[in-house]
Design a protein around this motif. Structure first.
Motif, PDB file in Angstrom:
ATOM      1  N   PRO A  43      15.987 -67.560  54.204  1.00 18.08           N
ATOM      2  CA  PRO A  43      15.815 -66.764  55.421  1.00 18.08           C
ATOM      3  C   PRO A  43      17.116 -66.261  56.021  1.00 18.08           C
ATOM      4  CG  PRO A  43      15.326 -69.075  55.831  1.00 18.08           C
ATOM      5  CD  PRO A  43      15.445 -68.918  54.348  1.00 18.08           C
ATOM      6  N   GLY A  44      18.233 -66.879  55.668  1.00 19.68           N
ATOM      7  CA  GLY A  44      19.518 -66.413  56.170  1.00 19.68           C
ATOM      8  C   GLY A  44      20.143 -65.308  55.347  1.00 19.68           C
ATOM      9  N   ALA A  45      19.537 -64.971  54.199  1.00 16.98           N
ATOM     10  CA  ALA A  45      20.094 -63.936  53.335  1.00 16.98           C
ATOM     11  C   ALA A  45      19.869 -62.553  53.929  1.00 16.98           C
ATOM     12  CB  ALA A  45      19.461 -64.017  51.945  1.00 16.98           C
ATOM     13  N   ILE A  46      20.813 -61.658  53.708  1.00 11.50           N
ATOM     14  CA  ILE A  46      20.695 -60.296  54.233  1.00 11.50           C
ATOM     15  C   ILE A  46      19.450 -59.616  53.706  1.00 11.50           C
ATOM     16  CG2 ILE A  46      21.738 -57.997  54.210  1.00 11.50           C
ATOM     17  CD1 ILE A  46      23.072 -59.913  56.133  1.00 11.50           C
ATOM     18  N   ASP A  47      19.163 -59.789  52.409  1.00  7.59           N
ATOM     19  CA  ASP A  47      18.020 -59.085  51.832  1.00  7.59           C
ATOM     20  C   ASP A  47      16.680 -59.747  52.148  1.00  7.59           C
ATOM     21  OD1 ASP A  47      18.347 -61.278  50.195  1.00  7.59           O
ATOM     22  OD2 ASP A  47      18.143 -60.171  48.318  1.00  7.59           O
ATOM     23  N   ALA A  48      16.683 -60.809  52.947  1.00  9.87           N
ATOM     24  CA  ALA A  48      15.412 -61.364  53.407  1.00  9.87           C
ATOM     25  C   ALA A  48      14.701 -60.388  54.333  1.00  9.87           C
ATOM     26  CB  ALA A  48      15.628 -62.698  54.110  1.00  9.87           C
ATOM     27  N   MET A  49      15.458 -59.552  55.032  1.00  8.36           N
ATOM     28  CA  MET A  49      14.912 -58.523  55.921  1.00  8.36           C
ATOM     29  C   MET A  49      15.710 -57.245  55.673  1.00  8.36           C
ATOM     30  SD  MET A  49      14.711 -61.000  59.270  1.00  8.36           S
ATOM     31  CE  MET A  49      14.808 -62.748  58.825  1.00  8.36           C
ATOM     32  N   PRO A  50      15.415 -56.548  54.568  1.00  7.32           N
ATOM     33  CA  PRO A  50      16.295 -55.475  54.103  1.00  7.32           C
ATOM     34  C   PRO A  50      16.263 -54.239  54.991  1.00  7.32           C
ATOM     35  CG  PRO A  50      14.290 -55.532  52.806  1.00  7.32           C
ATOM     36  CD  PRO A  50      14.261 -56.744  53.688  1.00  7.32           C
ATOM     37  N   ALA A  51      17.432 -53.691  55.235  1.00  5.72           N
ATOM     38  CA  ALA A  51      17.516 -52.433  55.980  1.00  5.72           C
ATOM     39  C   ALA A  51      17.182 -51.243  55.092  1.00  5.72           C
ATOM     40  CB  ALA A  51      18.919 -52.279  56.575  1.00  5.72           C
ATOM     41  N   VAL A  52      17.375 -51.398  53.789  1.00 11.29           N
ATOM     42  CA  VAL A  52      17.036 -50.369  52.801  1.00 11.29           C
ATOM     43  C   VAL A  52      16.433 -51.085  51.603  1.00 11.29           C
ATOM     44  CG1 VAL A  52      17.872 -48.495  51.342  1.00 11.29           C
ATOM     45  CG2 VAL A  52      18.960 -48.916  53.546  1.00 11.29           C
ATOM     46  N   SER A  53      15.313 -50.559  51.094  1.00  7.50           N
ATOM     47  CA  SER A  53      14.675 -51.153  49.928  1.00  7.50           C
ATOM     48  C   SER A  53      14.315 -50.055  48.933  1.00  7.50           C
ATOM     49  CB  SER A  53      13.422 -51.925  50.338  1.00  7.50           C
ATOM     50  OG  SER A  53      12.817 -52.538  49.219  1.00  7.50           O
ATOM     51  N   ASP A  54      14.914 -50.100  47.760  1.00 12.94           N
ATOM     52  CA  ASP A  54      14.702 -49.102  46.709  1.00 12.94           C
ATOM     53  C   ASP A  54      14.765 -47.687  47.281  1.00 12.94           C
ATOM     54  OD1 ASP A  54      14.277 -48.153  44.133  1.00 12.94           O
ATOM     55  OD2 ASP A  54      12.091 -48.290  44.269  1.00 12.94           O
ATOM     56  N   GLY A  55      15.789 -47.420  48.067  1.00 15.86           N
ATOM     57  CA  GLY A  55      16.033 -46.092  48.614  1.00 15.86           C
ATOM     58  C   GLY A  55      15.298 -45.772  49.909  1.00 15.86           C
ATOM     59  N   THR A  56      14.392 -46.634  50.348  1.00 17.92           N
ATOM     60  CA  THR A  56      13.649 -46.398  51.582  1.00 17.92           C
ATOM     61  C   THR A  56      14.317 -47.120  52.735  1.00 17.92           C
ATOM     62  OG1 THR A  56      11.523 -46.097  50.472  1.00 17.92           O
ATOM     63  CG2 THR A  56      11.453 -46.776  52.770  1.00 17.92           C
ATOM     64  N   VAL A  57      14.661 -46.367  53.774  1.00 18.60           N
ATOM     65  CA  VAL A  57      15.250 -46.954  54.974  1.00 18.60           C
ATOM     66  C   VAL A  57      14.142 -47.614  55.793  1.00 18.60           C
ATOM     67  CG1 VAL A  57      16.472 -46.455  57.132  1.00 18.60           C
ATOM     68  CG2 VAL A  57      17.123 -45.278  55.009  1.00 18.60           C
ATOM     69  N   VAL A  58      14.422 -48.817  56.274  1.00 19.21           N
ATOM     70  CA  VAL A  58      13.478 -49.558  57.109  1.00 19.21           C
ATOM     71  C   VAL A  58      14.064 -49.625  58.516  1.00 19.21           C
ATOM     72  CG1 VAL A  58      12.131 -51.686  57.346  1.00 19.21           C
ATOM     73  CG2 VAL A  58      12.848 -50.915  55.068  1.00 19.21           C
ATOM     74  N   PRO A  59      13.705 -48.680  59.402  1.00 21.39           N
ATOM     75  CA  PRO A  59      14.363 -48.587  60.702  1.00 21.39           C
ATOM     76  C   PRO A  59      14.334 -49.877  61.522  1.00 21.39           C
ATOM     77  CG  PRO A  59      13.102 -46.604  60.290  1.00 21.39           C
ATOM     78  CD  PRO A  59      12.749 -47.563  59.195  1.00 21.39           C
ATOM     79  N   ALA A  60      13.228 -50.602  61.487  1.00 21.84           N
ATOM     80  CA  ALA A  60      13.118 -51.810  62.307  1.00 21.84           C
ATOM     81  C   ALA A  60      14.043 -52.927  61.833  1.00 21.84           C
ATOM     82  CB  ALA A  60      11.678 -52.311  62.315  1.00 21.84           C
ATOM     83  N   ASN A  61      14.573 -52.797  60.613  1.00 19.08           N
ATOM     84  CA  ASN A  61      15.469 -53.824  60.083  1.00 19.08           C
ATOM     85  C   ASN A  61      16.935 -53.425  60.170  1.00 19.08           C
ATOM     86  OD1 ASN A  61      13.099 -55.077  59.421  1.00 19.08           O
ATOM     87  ND2 ASN A  61      13.352 -54.943  57.203  1.00 19.08           N
ATOM     88  N   ALA A  62      17.199 -52.265  60.741  1.00 19.92           N
ATOM     89  CA  ALA A  62      18.563 -51.718  60.693  1.00 19.92           C
ATOM     90  C   ALA A  62      19.541 -52.489  61.567  1.00 19.92           C
ATOM     91  CB  ALA A  62      18.545 -50.246  61.091  1.00 19.92           C
ATOM     92  N   ALA A  63      19.094 -52.999  62.693  1.00 20.39           N
ATOM     93  CA  ALA A  63      20.023 -53.646  63.624  1.00 20.39           C
ATOM     94  C   ALA A  63      19.375 -54.879  64.231  1.00 20.39           C
ATOM     95  CB  ALA A  63      20.442 -52.670  64.720  1.00 20.39           C
ATOM     96  N   LEU A  64      18.957 -55.786  63.389  1.00 20.51           N
ATOM     97  CA  LEU A  64      18.308 -57.005  63.873  1.00 20.51           C
ATOM     98  C   LEU A  64      19.337 -57.942  64.493  1.00 20.51           C
ATOM     99  CD1 LEU A  64      15.923 -57.783  60.874  1.00 20.51           C
ATOM    100  CD2 LEU A  64      15.265 -56.944  63.134  1.00 20.51           C
ATOM    101  N   ASP A  65      19.003 -58.451  65.680  1.00 20.80           N
ATOM    102  CA  ASP A  65      19.892 -59.452  66.262  1.00 20.80           C
ATOM    103  C   ASP A  65      19.412 -60.842  65.850  1.00 20.80           C
ATOM    104  OD1 ASP A  65      17.833 -60.325  67.995  1.00 20.80           O
ATOM    105  OD2 ASP A  65      18.446 -58.928  69.569  1.00 20.80           O
ATOM    106  N   PRO A  66      20.193 -61.886  66.103  1.00 24.75           N
ATOM    107  CA  PRO A  66      19.798 -63.232  65.661  1.00 24.75           C
ATOM    108  C   PRO A  66      18.435 -63.668  66.172  1.00 24.75           C
ATOM    109  CG  PRO A  66      22.120 -63.201  66.252  1.00 24.75           C
ATOM    110  CD  PRO A  66      21.568 -61.859  66.654  1.00 24.75           C
ATOM    111  N   ASP A  67      18.087 -63.272  67.400  1.00 20.63           N
ATOM    112  CA  ASP A  67      16.784 -63.658  67.938  1.00 20.63           C
ATOM    113  C   ASP A  67      15.642 -62.995  67.171  1.00 20.63           C
ATOM    114  OD1 ASP A  67      17.945 -65.284  69.818  1.00 20.63           O
ATOM    115  OD2 ASP A  67      17.820 -63.820  71.454  1.00 20.63           O
ATOM    116  N   ASP A  68      15.829 -61.718  66.798  1.00 17.84           N
ATOM    117  CA  ASP A  68      14.806 -61.017  66.016  1.00 17.84           C
ATOM    118  C   ASP A  68      14.598 -61.702  64.661  1.00 17.84           C
ATOM    119  OD1 ASP A  68      14.314 -59.004  67.904  1.00 17.84           O
ATOM    120  OD2 ASP A  68      15.975 -57.787  67.152  1.00 17.84           O
ATOM    121  N   ARG A  69      15.693 -62.032  64.008  1.00 15.93           N
ATOM    122  CA  ARG A  69      15.599 -62.684  62.702  1.00 15.93           C
ATOM    123  C   ARG A  69      14.943 -64.050  62.836  1.00 15.93           C
ATOM    124  NH1 ARG A  69      18.692 -60.011  58.815  1.00 15.93           N
ATOM    125  NH2 ARG A  69      18.603 -61.861  57.485  1.00 15.93           N
TER     126      ARG A  69
END
Length: 252
Positions: A95-121
């Motif tokens: 759960p602490g890995a960056i790709d656990a909540m990817p900001a980009v996945s196979d070329g698709t941007v995931v806006p809700a994951n772009a700027a997660l703060d520690p509380d969100d994660r």
């Protein structure tokens, strides 16, 4: 991107993060589906991506929910599956890995994951990742206490092509360390079948990136991680065919 940043991630209107199919199954196999669901909590508003993206391989492992349910019925096995999209949180990653909540996945941007703060994660870990892993640990502890031998079978699927490269394997067996008896037996039986191209740690290797099997198998528990090509699981008929094949493999 959350409607209520200070409230719970999941509400009573959201489905539970874990589904246990056939909880009283008598089989020694415990089936797992780390990426079997593609739902997004209402508070995350679809993560800012379209439904078409959530239906792609980046959103979940296509076909695994149906395959796991079919195998649970055929083998009288318990199937523990994750409900939410791997884009919300990948339950096969630390759960602490960056790709656990990817900001980009196979070329698709995931806006809700772009700027997660520690509380969100932390909210995603607590609401989804932890309950899923806890359910697996609890079922294994129950079986161990009852003296029941358990072999873990983790079900995944993979895309026919990745970054322009075709993947010829119909099925792959992933393994790394620990008790490899089930993985090796399965590989041998698959390789004896005519007409199949079988991957030995292809198209992926099991390594330090994987989380679920290393966490729960440890050094002694037999395990098997299967990867099946997604075009082969794209229809109910395809799922039924592969459920028959895998049930035969495991039942022997």
């Amino acid at each position: 991107m959350r409607d209520s940043p200070n409230g719970p991630l999941l509400t009573p209107d959201d489905p539970p993060p874990v589904q246990v199919i056939n909880p009283s199954g008598a089989s020694r196999f415990l089936l797992l589906g780390d990426h079997a669901g593609n739902i997004v909590p209402a508070a995350l508003r679809s993560l800012g991506v379209g439904p078409g993206e959530l239906s792609r391989h980046i959103g979940w492992d296509i076909g695994i929910a149906g395959l796991g349910e079919a195998l649970a019925a055929m083998l009288d096995a318990t199937f523990i599956r994750q409900t939410y999209s791997r884009l919300v949180i990948d339950c096969n990653r630390d759960p602490g890995a960056i790709d656990a909540m990817p900001a980009v996945s196979d070329g698709t941007v995931v806006p809700a994951n772009a700027a997660l703060d520690p509380d969100d994660r932390a909210a995603r870990v607590a609401a989804i990742h932890t309950p899923y892993q806890t359910a697996i640990a609890a079922e294994l502890a129950r079986r161990d206490a009852a003296g029941v031998t358990t072999e873990l079978v983790s079900l995944h699927s993979f895309t026919p092509t990745m970054r322009g490269f075709a993947r010829p394997w119909e099925i792959g067996v992933l393994h790394d360390r620990g008790n490899l008896s089930l993985a090796h037996r399965t590989l041998a039986r698959l390789n004896a079948m005519s007409g199949l191209t079988v991957g030995d740690n292809e198209p992926y290797r099991m390594d330090s990136i994987d989380y679920t099997i290393p966490r729960h198998a440890g050094p002694d528990r037999p395990y098997l991680e299967l990867e099946i090509r997604q075009d082969l699981l794209a229809t109910p008929a395809g799922i039924a065919e592969w459920a028959d094949r895998i049930a035969d493999l495991l039942a022997d």
